[in-house]
Design a protein around this motif. Structure first.
Motif, mmCIF file in Angstrom:
data_model
loop_
_atom_site.group_PDB
_atom_site.id
_atom_site.type_symbol
_atom_site.label_atom_id
_atom_site.label_comp_id
_atom_site.label_asym_id
_atom_site.label_seq_id
_atom_site.Cartn_x
_atom_site.Cartn_y
_atom_site.Cartn_z
ATOM 1 N N VAL A 291 0.855 -1.184 0.000
ATOM 2 C CA VAL A 291 0.000 0.000 0.000
ATOM 3 C C VAL A 291 0.894 1.237 0.000
ATOM 4 C CG1 VAL A 291 -1.829 1.256 1.182
ATOM 5 C CG2 VAL A 291 -1.772 -1.239 1.284
ATOM 6 N N ARG A 292 0.795 2.003 -1.048
ATOM 7 C CA ARG A 292 1.657 3.178 -1.173
ATOM 8 C C ARG A 292 1.204 4.289 -0.232
ATOM 9 N NH1 ARG A 292 1.451 4.279 -7.513
ATOM 10 N NH2 ARG A 292 -0.755 3.930 -7.010
ATOM 11 N N PRO A 293 2.146 5.058 0.299
ATOM 12 C CA PRO A 293 1.770 6.197 1.140
ATOM 13 C C PRO A 293 0.824 7.126 0.395
ATOM 14 C CG PRO A 293 4.109 5.763 1.356
ATOM 15 C CD PRO A 293 3.611 4.871 0.245
ATOM 16 N N GLY A 294 -0.193 7.586 1.109
ATOM 17 C CA GLY A 294 -1.185 8.453 0.505
ATOM 18 C C GLY A 294 -2.411 7.732 0.002
ATOM 19 N N GLU A 295 -2.328 6.395 -0.078
ATOM 20 C CA GLU A 295 -3.480 5.628 -0.541
ATOM 21 C C GLU A 295 -4.425 5.332 0.624
ATOM 22 O OE1 GLU A 295 -2.757 2.147 -2.806
ATOM 23 O OE2 GLU A 295 -1.794 3.216 -4.459
ATOM 24 N N ILE A 296 -5.704 5.223 0.309
ATOM 25 C CA ILE A 296 -6.742 4.904 1.285
ATOM 26 C C ILE A 296 -7.117 3.444 1.123
ATOM 27 C CG2 ILE A 296 -9.090 5.433 2.048
ATOM 28 C CD1 ILE A 296 -8.706 8.223 0.773
ATOM 29 N N SER A 297 -7.125 2.698 2.233
ATOM 30 C CA SER A 297 -7.411 1.275 2.141
ATOM 31 C C SER A 297 -8.687 0.856 2.872
ATOM 32 C CB SER A 297 -6.238 0.471 2.705
ATOM 33 O OG SER A 297 -6.067 0.735 4.092
ATOM 34 N N LEU A 298 -9.261 1.744 3.711
ATOM 35 C CA LEU A 298 -10.372 1.318 4.539
ATOM 36 C C LEU A 298 -11.190 2.540 4.959
ATOM 37 C CD1 LEU A 298 -11.486 -1.274 5.972
ATOM 38 C CD2 LEU A 298 -10.042 -0.672 7.924
ATOM 39 N N CYS A 299 -12.488 2.339 5.137
ATOM 40 C CA CYS A 299 -13.385 3.387 5.632
ATOM 41 C C CYS A 299 -14.064 2.896 6.905
ATOM 42 C CB CYS A 299 -14.457 3.727 4.593
ATOM 43 S SG CYS A 299 -13.811 4.280 2.992
ATOM 44 N N GLN A 300 -14.318 3.839 7.804
ATOM 45 C CA GLN A 300 -14.963 3.462 9.053
ATOM 46 C C GLN A 300 -15.615 4.673 9.697
ATOM 47 O OE1 GLN A 300 -12.770 1.036 12.059
ATOM 48 N NE2 GLN A 300 -13.170 2.787 13.375
ATOM 49 N N ASN A 301 -16.930 4.585 9.904
ATOM 50 C CA ASN A 301 -17.655 5.643 10.607
ATOM 51 C C ASN A 301 -17.387 7.028 10.034
ATOM 52 O OD1 ASN A 301 -18.635 3.675 12.379
ATOM 53 N ND2 ASN A 301 -16.842 3.897 13.701
ATOM 54 N N GLY A 302 -17.293 7.114 8.717
ATOM 55 C CA GLY A 302 -17.064 8.399 8.074
ATOM 56 C C GLY A 302 -15.613 8.762 7.888
ATOM 57 N N ALA A 303 -14.678 8.028 8.499
ATOM 58 C CA ALA A 303 -13.249 8.305 8.385
ATOM 59 C C ALA A 303 -12.616 7.392 7.338
ATOM 60 C CB ALA A 303 -12.567 8.115 9.730
ATOM 61 N N VAL A 304 -11.425 7.781 6.880
ATOM 62 C CA VAL A 304 -10.664 6.959 5.931
ATOM 63 C C VAL A 304 -9.287 6.674 6.518
ATOM 64 C CG1 VAL A 304 -11.885 7.778 3.879
ATOM 65 C CG2 VAL A 304 -9.868 9.022 4.684
ATOM 66 N N LEU A 305 -8.785 5.473 6.253
ATOM 67 C CA LEU A 305 -7.462 5.076 6.717
ATOM 68 C C LEU A 305 -6.465 5.373 5.609
ATOM 69 C CD1 LEU A 305 -5.947 3.670 9.081
ATOM 70 C CD2 LEU A 305 -6.097 1.560 7.728
ATOM 71 N N VAL A 306 -5.562 6.320 5.878
ATOM 72 C CA VAL A 306 -4.576 6.756 4.887
ATOM 73 C C VAL A 306 -3.205 6.241 5.310
ATOM 74 C CG1 VAL A 306 -3.640 8.709 3.608
ATOM 75 C CG2 VAL A 306 -5.948 8.855 4.587
ATOM 76 N N HIS A 307 -2.494 5.609 4.381
ATOM 77 C CA HIS A 307 -1.199 5.031 4.706
ATOM 78 C C HIS A 307 -0.091 6.066 4.597
ATOM 79 C CE1 HIS A 307 -2.437 0.776 5.062
ATOM 80 N NE2 HIS A 307 -3.482 1.251 4.409
#
Length: 577
Positions: free
Chosen positions: A230-246
């Motif tokens: 997963v490259r930095p800056g990519e989003i891999s997951l969503c949760q409760n309106g938030a996004v997980l950014v690497h």
């Protein structure tokens, strides 16, 4: 006179405390130099105090009237981005200083100062630091300044005369997006500090999902180490309106985003998944485990709602960004409350975040393609959460108001049997300034606590009140001192004592009897129907300017006549003609 850029939480805190001390306090917003001059000429203040001021005080004002600036930095610190630099550079101590207004901004003689520790391991959001330690220090300092201003023997000490080492700060410029910039390849801790130094304003400009955005509300997730695929800056997951950014060495959750430039929705701060829309719709979504599910204690992520059990006490904690509660957040909170009410605990403790609650999510309403229907869904969802508290008759309910609360957030707390407030909290128990009648069963809960006459005064005058006054009129039951952590520990101790006390059974029986009696007299549903009938006119017919006032609030722009009309509820009560 309080001269301020806006009558914000800090200004309101100073206003309530100085009035409590017996001083006559008027308020003037720095709309223009001429407006300031006219207000000063009308009020003829003995002291002009500026607890939150971004503009320069007109020279003819500070030369004729003692004028003191409350600056959010230690002695010697100067510039408009003090807290931003403190967090970004990892300062372990910071302060607030009172100094005379002179030609040089933040360079006048010193009236007093306060210092406090800053967590460097888990850096605070700027908004949290400002609303917490800075506001506490500023309020104490404001009272000290007023006392010194009444002492003819007192003379503020020029900065150059302070002992070596006392002046810890220095002149620093406005922090621009160039200084705030980061790369998603940077370590998580560095990215986190950069975002929190700009939260809640102005955010940090970056790119997410191919969009030019400003990001806010960042939280690390220790369960996600560096992921090579997963490259930095990519989003891999969503949760409760938030996004997980690497990031370069892990990942963090970004809870809120403002898309810059055009687009089909207004450029306002929104939950990240709402702002990014279709660009993240294909990503996997994870939800908070339902409160109480086994293994929750080891779960991490973007957690807004939690349930923990401490012996006979069930604790429902909720921490919504800036205290705004969207439709989806209210639905999840209602589910948590109903779950907690079904447990075999003796006391249910409601514990909010930095802001306890401010009611409906105005940004989400504004950004909706159909704001009216979304506002209607939102207010009904808040009402459902309030009903879950009012219908809880198996436990005694304690509300712990450790942060400021406004509008429906105040009324949500009033549904509890016992309301405990932290000493430094400011409450705004009214809706009119946003052009709304209000709901959340306030026509039931507010008069039964303070009486009909006081309920009318609170909701019509649209003025903040401090906790001392709130306790006197019965709006809250008890006021507790201390930091946020000390308050939460004391509240939990009180809740455990209540759960184990000899009076618990009697108190619970009295509660059930009172609720049944009230229901026979007038059902809760009747209060809700009455409030929503009035709200429907505000939301769908815009009878009191809700559309314009909401837009002005979320975009920080003037709204014209409706805003001026709402402001008129406030200013005549503060600035006598």
């Amino acid at each position: 006179m309080l001269l301020c850029s806006a009558f914000n939480g800090l200004s309101q805190r100073v206003w309530t405390e100085l009035r409590r001390d017996g001083h006559h306090v008027v308020v003037q917003t720095a709309d223009s130099d001429d407006a300031v001059r006219a207000a000063v000429a009308r009020a003829r203040p003995e002291l002009v105090l500026c607890p939150f001021l971004k503009e320069r005080v007109p020279e003819d004002v500070w030369r004729r009237h003692p004028t003191v600036i409350i600056h959010p930095g230690p002695i010697g610190d100067r510039g408009p981005s003090s807290l931003d630099w403190a967090i970004a550079e990892g300062a372990d101590r910071w302060g607030v200083t009172a100094l005379s207004a002179i030609d040089e901004m933040d360079g006048g003689p010193v009236w007093g100062t306060r210092t406090f520790a800053v967590d460097t391991a888990d850096p605070p959001r700027k908004s949290s630091l400002y609303g917490g330690a800075v506001t506490d220090a500023a309020a104490a300092l404001a009272r000290e300044v007023v006392e010194k201003a009444a002492d003819p023997a007192f003379t503020p000490l020029p900065l150059a005369d302070h002992a070596p080492g006392a002046a810890r700060g220095r002149l620093r410029p406005l922090m621009t997006q160039v200084e705030r910039a980061f790369s998603w390849e940077d370590p998580t801790a560095d990215v986190l500090r950069r975002i929190r130094a700009a939260d809640g304003f102005p955010g940090v400009r970056t790119t997410l999902a191919g969009l030019d955005v400003s990001v806010y509300d960042a939280h690390p997730d220790p369960h996600y180490g560096a992921a090579p695929r997963v490259r930095p800056g990519e989003i891999s997951l969503c949760q409760n309106g938030a996004v997980l950014v690497h990031t370069g060495d892990g990942a963090l959750w970004v809870g809120h985003v403002r898309v810059r430039g055009g687009g089909s929705t207004p450029s306002v701060k929104l939950p990240a998944t709402t702002a990014l829309g279709a660009r993240v719709a294909h990503l996997p979504r994870r939800h908070e485990p339902f409160p109480g599910r086994p293994g929750q204690s080891s779960w991490s992520g973007y957690r807004e709602i939690g349930y923990d059990r401490v012996g006979p006490v069930g604790v429902v904690s909720f921490d919504f960004h800036n205290g705004a509660m969207s439709t989806a957040q209210c639905e999840r909170l209602t589910a948590a409350l109903r779950y907690a009410a079904g447990q075999d605990t003796a006391v249910l403790l409601l514990q909010g975040g930095d802001s306890f609650s401010n009611g409906v999510h105005l940004n989400a309403i504004e950004a909706s393609p159909r704001p009216g229907p979304e506002a209607w869904r939102n207010i009904n969802a808040v009402d459902d959460a309030c009903a879950a508290v009012l219908d809880c008759t198996r436990q005694l309910v304690v509300a712990a108001v450790g942060g400021n609360a406004g509008a429906g957030g105040v009324m949500f707390a009033l549904g509890a049997d016992i309301v405990l407030a932290r000493e430094s909290v400011v409450l705004n128990p009214h809706y009119k300034s946003m052009g709304l009648f209000g709901s959340e069963y306030w026509t039931y809960t507010l008069p039964r606590r303070v009486g009909s006459a006081t309920a009318t005064r609170l909701t019509e005058q649209c003025l903040p009140i401090g906790t001392a006054e709130a306790a006197e009129i019965g709006l809250v039951d008890e006021v507790l001192p201390g930091t946020r952590a000390e308050f939460e520990a004391a509240v939990l101790h009180r809740a455990v004592e209540l759960a184990c006390g000899a009076d618990r059974v009697r108190l619970l029986a009295d509660k059930v009897h009172r609720r049944e009696s009230d229901e026979r007299h007038r059902p809760l549903a009747a209060y809700r129907h009455h409030e929503l009938a009035a709200m429907s006119l505000d939301i769908f017919e815009n009878r009191n300017g809700f559309d314009e006032l909401r837009h002005a609030f979320v975009t920080k722009q003037p709204s014209g006549r409706p805003a001026a009309a709402a402001r008129a509820h406030l200013l005549p009560a503060l600035v006598p003609a």
